[in-house]
Design a protein around this motif. Structure first.
Motif, PDB file in Angstrom:
ATOM      1  N   ASP A 176       0.838  -1.190   0.000  1.00 43.33           N
ATOM      2  CA  ASP A 176       0.000   0.000   0.000  1.00 43.33           C
ATOM      3  C   ASP A 176       0.878   1.247   0.000  1.00 43.33           C
ATOM      4  OD1 ASP A 176      -3.042  -0.713   0.670  1.00 43.33           O
ATOM      5  OD2 ASP A 176      -1.757  -2.104   1.764  1.00 43.33           O
ATOM      6  N   ARG A 177       0.452   2.260  -0.738  1.00 43.68           N
ATOM      7  CA  ARG A 177       1.116   3.559  -0.670  1.00 43.68           C
ATOM      8  C   ARG A 177       0.271   4.436   0.247  1.00 43.68           C
ATOM      9  NH1 ARG A 177       2.439   7.338  -5.873  1.00 43.68           N
ATOM     10  NH2 ARG A 177       0.180   7.112  -6.088  1.00 43.68           N
ATOM     11  N   LEU A 178       0.856   4.816   1.371  1.00 41.73           N
ATOM     12  CA  LEU A 178       0.089   5.499   2.413  1.00 41.73           C
ATOM     13  C   LEU A 178       0.564   6.934   2.595  1.00 41.73           C
ATOM     14  CD1 LEU A 178      -0.092   2.670   5.095  1.00 41.73           C
ATOM     15  CD2 LEU A 178      -1.823   3.323   3.424  1.00 41.73           C
ATOM     16  N   ALA A 179      -0.386   7.786   2.884  1.00 44.53           N
ATOM     17  CA  ALA A 179      -0.105   9.180   3.223  1.00 44.53           C
ATOM     18  C   ALA A 179      -0.622   9.429   4.638  1.00 44.53           C
ATOM     19  CB  ALA A 179      -0.785  10.129   2.235  1.00 44.53           C
ATOM     20  N   PRO A 180       0.151  10.103   5.479  1.00 41.69           N
ATOM     21  CA  PRO A 180      -0.303  10.346   6.850  1.00 41.69           C
ATOM     22  C   PRO A 180      -1.512  11.284   6.876  1.00 41.69           C
ATOM     23  CG  PRO A 180       2.067  10.718   6.617  1.00 41.69           C
ATOM     24  CD  PRO A 180       1.505  10.629   5.240  1.00 41.69           C
ATOM     25  N   VAL A 181      -2.396  11.010   7.803  1.00 45.74           N
ATOM     26  CA  VAL A 181      -3.543  11.864   8.100  1.00 45.74           C
ATOM     27  C   VAL A 181      -3.540  12.071   9.615  1.00 45.74           C
ATOM     28  CG1 VAL A 181      -6.059  12.066   8.055  1.00 45.74           C
ATOM     29  CG2 VAL A 181      -4.860  10.955   6.160  1.00 45.74           C
ATOM     30  N   PRO A 182      -3.732  13.272  10.109  1.00 45.69           N
ATOM     31  CA  PRO A 182      -3.765  13.457  11.556  1.00 45.69           C
ATOM     32  C   PRO A 182      -4.711  12.459  12.234  1.00 45.69           C
ATOM     33  CG  PRO A 182      -3.760  15.595  10.486  1.00 45.69           C
ATOM     34  CD  PRO A 182      -3.892  14.562   9.389  1.00 45.69           C
ATOM     35  N   GLY A 183      -4.171  11.677  13.172  1.00 43.39           N
ATOM     36  CA  GLY A 183      -4.955  10.680  13.880  1.00 43.39           C
ATOM     37  C   GLY A 183      -4.864   9.288  13.299  1.00 43.39           C
ATOM     38  N   TRP A 184      -4.106   9.091  12.231  1.00 44.24           N
ATOM     39  CA  TRP A 184      -4.092   7.784  11.570  1.00 44.24           C
ATOM     40  C   TRP A 184      -3.317   6.715  12.348  1.00 44.24           C
ATOM     41  CZ3 TRP A 184      -0.168   5.770   7.688  1.00 44.24           C
ATOM     42  CH2 TRP A 184       1.115   6.255   7.965  1.00 44.24           C
ATOM     43  N   GLN A 185      -2.563   7.128  13.365  1.00 44.90           N
ATOM     44  CA  GLN A 185      -1.759   6.173  14.115  1.00 44.90           C
ATOM     45  C   GLN A 185      -2.577   5.349  15.102  1.00 44.90           C
ATOM     46  OE1 GLN A 185      -1.785   9.426  14.563  1.00 44.90           O
ATOM     47  NE2 GLN A 185      -1.729   9.943  16.744  1.00 44.90           N
ATOM     48  N   VAL A 192     -11.963  15.416  -2.154  1.00 42.92           N
ATOM     49  CA  VAL A 192     -12.091  15.777  -0.743  1.00 42.92           C
ATOM     50  C   VAL A 192     -10.732  16.162  -0.171  1.00 42.92           C
ATOM     51  CG1 VAL A 192     -13.949  14.082  -0.568  1.00 42.92           C
ATOM     52  CG2 VAL A 192     -11.673  13.506   0.268  1.00 42.92           C
ATOM     53  N   ALA A 193     -10.754  16.848   0.961  1.00 42.33           N
ATOM     54  CA  ALA A 193      -9.555  17.147   1.746  1.00 42.33           C
ATOM     55  C   ALA A 193      -9.745  16.502   3.118  1.00 42.33           C
ATOM     56  CB  ALA A 193      -9.357  18.649   1.888  1.00 42.33           C
ATOM     57  N   LEU A 194      -8.833  15.643   3.501  1.00 45.83           N
ATOM     58  CA  LEU A 194      -8.941  14.939   4.781  1.00 45.83           C
ATOM     59  C   LEU A 194      -8.363  15.815   5.890  1.00 45.83           C
ATOM     60  CD1 LEU A 194      -7.785  11.401   3.597  1.00 45.83           C
ATOM     61  CD2 LEU A 194     -10.134  12.235   3.855  1.00 45.83           C
ATOM     62  N   GLU A 195      -9.180  16.120   6.882  1.00 45.03           N
ATOM     63  CA  GLU A 195      -8.741  16.975   7.986  1.00 45.03           C
ATOM     64  C   GLU A 195      -8.107  16.159   9.109  1.00 45.03           C
ATOM     65  OE1 GLU A 195      -9.187  20.449   8.484  1.00 45.03           O
ATOM     66  OE2 GLU A 195      -9.685  20.607   6.354  1.00 45.03           O
ATOM     67  N   ARG A 196      -8.839  15.167   9.618  1.00 45.70           N
ATOM     68  CA  ARG A 196      -8.308  14.364  10.728  1.00 45.70           C
ATOM     69  C   ARG A 196      -9.218  13.162  10.975  1.00 45.70           C
ATOM     70  NH1 ARG A 196     -10.927  18.730  12.792  1.00 45.70           N
ATOM     71  NH2 ARG A 196     -12.475  18.358  14.451  1.00 45.70           N
ATOM     72  N   ILE A 197      -8.656  12.201  11.714  1.00 47.55           N
ATOM     73  CA  ILE A 197      -9.411  11.042  12.187  1.00 47.55           C
ATOM     74  C   ILE A 197      -9.550  11.180  13.695  1.00 47.55           C
ATOM     75  CG2 ILE A 197      -9.442   8.525  12.395  1.00 47.55           C
ATOM     76  CD1 ILE A 197      -7.598   8.475   9.902  1.00 47.55           C
ATOM     77  N   GLU A 198     -10.766  11.197  14.167  1.00 46.86           N
ATOM     78  CA  GLU A 198     -11.014  11.298  15.604  1.00 46.86           C
ATOM     79  C   GLU A 198     -11.183   9.910  16.192  1.00 46.86           C
ATOM     80  OE1 GLU A 198     -14.358  13.898  16.113  1.00 46.86           O
ATOM     81  OE2 GLU A 198     -13.127  15.703  15.865  1.00 46.86           O
ATOM     82  N   SER A 199     -10.661   9.703  17.403  1.00 45.03           N
ATOM     83  CA  SER A 199     -10.700   8.394  18.052  1.00 45.03           C
ATOM     84  C   SER A 199     -10.918   8.547  19.540  1.00 45.03           C
ATOM     85  CB  SER A 199      -9.385   7.631  17.808  1.00 45.03           C
ATOM     86  OG  SER A 199      -9.107   7.476  16.439  1.00 45.03           O
ATOM     87  N   ASP A 200     -11.334   7.464  20.164  1.00 44.13           N
ATOM     88  CA  ASP A 200     -11.337   7.369  21.613  1.00 44.13           C
ATOM     89  C   ASP A 200     -10.607   6.085  21.996  1.00 44.13           C
ATOM     90  OD1 ASP A 200     -13.113   5.278  21.176  1.00 44.13           O
ATOM     91  OD2 ASP A 200     -14.887   6.416  21.794  1.00 44.13           O
ATOM     92  N   GLU A 201     -10.794   5.617  23.221  1.00 41.47           N
ATOM     93  CA  GLU A 201     -10.042   4.445  23.665  1.00 41.47           C
ATOM     94  C   GLU A 201     -10.435   3.168  22.920  1.00 41.47           C
ATOM     95  OE1 GLU A 201     -13.669   4.930  26.195  1.00 41.47           O
ATOM     96  OE2 GLU A 201     -12.053   6.218  25.462  1.00 41.47           O
ATOM     97  N   THR A 202     -11.561   3.180  22.226  1.00 44.62           N
ATOM     98  CA  THR A 202     -11.996   1.988  21.501  1.00 44.62           C
ATOM     99  C   THR A 202     -11.573   1.989  20.037  1.00 44.62           C
ATOM    100  OG1 THR A 202     -14.147   2.943  20.861  1.00 44.62           O
ATOM    101  CG2 THR A 202     -14.017   1.824  23.003  1.00 44.62           C
ATOM    102  N   GLY A 203     -11.078   3.134  19.534  1.00 43.08           N
ATOM    103  CA  GLY A 203     -10.692   3.227  18.132  1.00 43.08           C
ATOM    104  C   GLY A 203     -11.319   4.437  17.470  1.00 43.08           C
ATOM    105  N   PRO A 204     -11.338   4.470  16.129  1.00 44.97           N
ATOM    106  CA  PRO A 204     -11.879   5.624  15.409  1.00 44.97           C
ATOM    107  C   PRO A 204     -13.351   5.868  15.750  1.00 44.97           C
ATOM    108  CG  PRO A 204     -10.669   4.193  13.922  1.00 44.97           C
ATOM    109  CD  PRO A 204     -10.817   3.441  15.201  1.00 44.97           C
ATOM    110  N   THR A 205     -13.706   7.128  15.802  1.00 44.01           N
ATOM    111  CA  THR A 205     -15.106   7.503  16.005  1.00 44.01           C
ATOM    112  C   THR A 205     -15.655   8.333  14.849  1.00 44.01           C
ATOM    113  OG1 THR A 205     -14.430   9.482  17.241  1.00 44.01           O
ATOM    114  CG2 THR A 205     -14.882   7.462  18.518  1.00 44.01           C
ATOM    115  N   ALA A 206     -14.762   9.014  14.113  1.00 44.13           N
ATOM    116  CA  ALA A 206     -15.239   9.846  13.004  1.00 44.13           C
ATOM    117  C   ALA A 206     -14.064  10.273  12.127  1.00 44.13           C
ATOM    118  CB  ALA A 206     -15.961  11.085  13.516  1.00 44.13           C
TER     119      ALA A 206
END
Length: 456
Positions: A118-127, A220-234
């Motif tokens: 896969d060719r991946l680009a970082p997105v805030p929250g992707w870790q 689209v423009a990807l802003e960020r991935i939001e997460s909590d202790e269970t994983g991604p939320t939005a």
């Protein structure tokens, strides 16, 4: 007899083996999977009940043909198949292979059909956990019939984005959104080139896209991935008009087409050139795949041409090998004509689904770039006064590329960040040098091999 080693049992490796066997050779085929087929035609475990049509869609007949060819060669003892083994190093005509134990396989000729990652680009929250590559999500679906989430967002660009989305929808998964960073203008311009080169394949892709309906969003423009202790939320993103959107989810898949895996090619002595069209380093080879004395490359590890192109490139590499051995071989001219057409298609695809260099260059300092080592964009930028704009020196100071993936997922993004911060072009930053072992090695297995050798 000449010892020919083929690394990889995907479409390229299988067709290379078939061509060599037809000429009277008995190749050795090493592959990491338990069953041959590669990623695109990945086979589930024995006893898996889902039919090929559900696994491979419109490519089911091709998958059956590739599988049947290899199975017949194995059943007829025409080749030696070593599954569930990885080539970790190459030196002086010897491949160091690790399975349950280490093996050393000497060879006279080497055909590398190592595929792509896969060719991946970082997105805030992707870790965060629960964010996967598109390829990982597809492996789970094909190998185990599993969708890695209850509400899924897929983001990135390229054919795999659409293909995986339709595959997940077909098995009943809840795909909330498919977010493509490629603008429609680029897709239209590149799509015309694709249609001229391979109209049927282009039409098939458009049909898959249409099946996604309102799930699909372009430009689209990807802003960020939001997460909590269970994983991604939005996933927070902007649509083509710049409006902020919020899509809830519990799994995110990311990917921007593919990156040729040149690790073993590098260890084998191949040279590499920067491809501005494909925004990555690609190995240097002649039209048949010759990359050095006794070294031949095929499939996505040489050029990203898809499964059909990989089959042709596998045959071409085997023909080059037979030519160099002075053995009878098929006429390569028809294969080369088809490969040229597929190359035109690939150039159109690269234009239609561009690598998001501007997005990467503008990442906030807090964005994680290297998931393995947890290194941020700011930490990488901070090394430049000492390292200068050179990828390997920056790696030694910031550790970007030193983790488990050895730079497979962070190298291209890291180069973009270094280039932007230093006013250089990505090709001037250079590529990370490969080093053995090609992947992290369990030290116990390596020591067990030494102990066994001493006992003998």
């Amino acid at each position: 007899m000449t010892r020919v080693l083929i690394v990889g049992a995907g479409p390229a490796g299988i067709r290379a083996a078939e061509t060599l066997v037809a000429a009277g050779l008995h190749p050795i085929v090493v592959d990491e999977a338990a069953r041959a087929g590669g990623q695109i035609y990945r086979r589930p475990p024995e006893g898996f009940t889902r039919p090929p049509e559900n696994l491979y869609g419109s490519e089911a007949a091709k998958a059956r043909a590739v599988h049947a060819t290899f199975d017949a060669l194995v059943a007829g003892s025409k080749l030696t198949h070593l599954p569930q083994r990885s080539v970790m190093a190459l030196r002086a005509g010897v491949a160091y292979v690790l399975g349950e134990l280490r093996q050393e396989i000497p060879y006279d000729r080497l055909i590398l059909a190592t595929g792509a990652t896969d060719r991946l680009a970082p997105v805030p929250g992707w870790q965060m956990g629960g964010v996967y590559s598109l390829g990982a999500a597809q492996i789970a679906l094909k190998a185990q019939g599993v969708a890695l989430g209850r509400k899924i967002v897929l983001a990135g660009s390229g054919p795999l984005l659409t293909l995986l989305a339709t595959q997940l929808v077909a098995v009943g998964a809840d795909v909330a959104a498919v977010l493509d960073t490629a603008p429609m203008t680029a897709q239209f311009q590149g799509g015309l080139r694709m249609a001229l080169a391979r109209p049927v394949v282009t039409l098939r892709g458009l049909r898959l896209r249409a099946a996604l309906g309102r799930r699909y969003h372009a430009g689209v423009a990807l802003e960020r991935i939001e997460s909590d202790e269970t994983g991604p939320t939005a996933v927070i993103w902007r649509d083509a008009r710049g409006r902020v959107q919020h899509t809830g989810c519990d799994m995110v898949g990311l990917g921007w087409h593919l990156r040729s895996d040149g690790t073993l090619a590098d260890l084998a002595g191949a040279r590499f050139d920067w491809s501005a069209a494909f925004s990555q380093w690609l190995p240097r080879a002649d039209p048949l795949g010759r990359a050095g004395d006794g070294l031949y490359l095929a499939g996505d590890g040489l050029r990203i041409l898809g499964a059909d192109g990989a089959e042709l490139a596998g045959r071409a590499a085997a023909i080059a090998c037979l030519q160099d051995l002075g053995l009878p071989h098929p006429n390569p001219a028809p294969i080369l004509r088809c490969l040229a057409r597929m190359q035109r298609f690939a150039h159109g695809m690269a234009r239609a689904f561009p690598w998001p260099s501007d997005m990467i260059r503008g990442l906030p300092d807090t964005t994680n770039v290297c998931r393995c080592e947890g290194i941020s964009a700011g930490e990488l930028r901070a090394t430049l006064p000492l390292s200068g704009p050179e990828a390997n020196r920056a790696k030694s100071l910031a550790r970007v590329g030193m983790g488990r993936c050895q730079g497979r997922y962070c190298q291209l993004a890291g180069a973009e960040i270094i280039a932007a911060a230093s006013g250089q072009a990505p090709e001037d930053v250079g590529r990370l040098r490969a080093q053995a072992p090609a992947r992290p090695v369990p030290i116990g297995a390596w020591l067990a091999a030494e102990e066994q050798r001493e006992a003998e």
